[in-house]
Scaffold this motif. Structure first.
Motif, short mmCIF file in Angstrom:
data_model
loop_
_atom_site.label_atom_id
_atom_site.label_comp_id
_atom_site.label_asym_id
_atom_site.label_seq_id
_atom_site.Cartn_x
_atom_site.Cartn_y
_atom_site.Cartn_z
N ASN A 162 1.42 -1.08 0.21
CA ASN A 162 2.54 -1.39 1.10
C ASN A 162 3.17 -0.06 1.50
N SER A 167 5.46 0.99 4.03
CA SER A 167 6.80 1.25 4.54
C SER A 167 7.79 1.44 3.40
N THR A 218 0.62 -1.85 6.97
CA THR A 218 1.38 -0.84 7.72
C THR A 218 2.12 -1.40 8.92
N GLY A 230 7.78 -5.06 5.22
CA GLY A 230 6.48 -4.88 4.56
C GLY A 230 6.27 -5.68 3.29
N ARG A 271 13.06 -3.00 5.26
CA ARG A 271 11.65 -3.14 5.68
C ARG A 271 11.15 -4.58 5.51
#
Length: 194
Positions: free
Chosen positions: A12, A14, A83, A21, A19
């Motif tokens: 992961n 970020s 991403t 993510g 976020r």
């Protein structure tokens, strides 16, 4: 021929506050974990701050920062990078992780799960492909991409319309397993020399 599950590291990438993510990564880890031929390790880069430049960080501090993540990358036989797309490319945190490691990527397959707005993070994926090629990793063709991601998951982190993403995840995982097992067997017969 080895029948052990493929050791897959899901990264992961970020680290920004707020976020999205983790939601995407958890969904993909759940999908991957349902397969008997895959063993999943989720690596969240927010848990692994890395130095940006060696010259500004004492060597013992660099070693300490890398000691938590480097062995996990080395143990992996395949990778999936989760991403977002930042400014038409991938996050600096991911570039830092990639650049601090070399042998961990050699002769291993890399897949992508991207997310974002209209482009679904696909520009970040296209920027990552030549980077991993330089590191002698093999990127698989198919990926999972979430366009306008914020409207695709409900409050519990489940997809509101899972059919297309589930199908894309299966294709990605099938390719990763094929490449991962094939490259594992090749490395067992003859070490990769780059």
């Amino acid at each position: 021929m080895s029948t052990a599950p493929l050791r897959l590291a899901v990264i992961n990438s970020s680290v920004r506050e707020g976020r999205f993510g983790p939601t995407v990564a958890r969904w993909f880890v759940t999908r991957s974990g349902q397969r008997a031929d895959i063993e999943v390790d989720l690596i969240d880069l927010a848990d692994h701050p890395l130095p940006h430049e060696l010259s500004h960080t004492p060597a013992d501090e660099v070693a300490g920062l890398l000691s938590a993540v480097s062995p996990r990358l080395a143990a992996a036989e395949a990778f999936v990078v989760v991403t977002p797309e930042y400014n038409h490319s991938y996050p600096a945190s991911l570039k830092t992780l990639i650049d601090w490691h070399r042998t961990q990527w050699l002769a291993k397959p890399v897949g992508f799960v991207s997310y974002g707005g209209l482009s679904g993070g696909l520009r970040s994926v296209e920027h990552l492909r030549p980077v991993f090629a330089e590191l002698h990793a093999v990127t698989v063709r198919d990926c999972v991409s979430f366009h306008n991601v914020w409207g695709q998951f409900d409050g519990s982190g489940a997809l509101t319309e899972p059919t297309a993403a589930t199908s894309a995840a299966k294709a990605l995982l099938d390719q990763l397993v094929w490449w991962g097992v094939s490259l594992r067997e090749a490395r067992e017969k003859r070490p990769y020399g780059a």
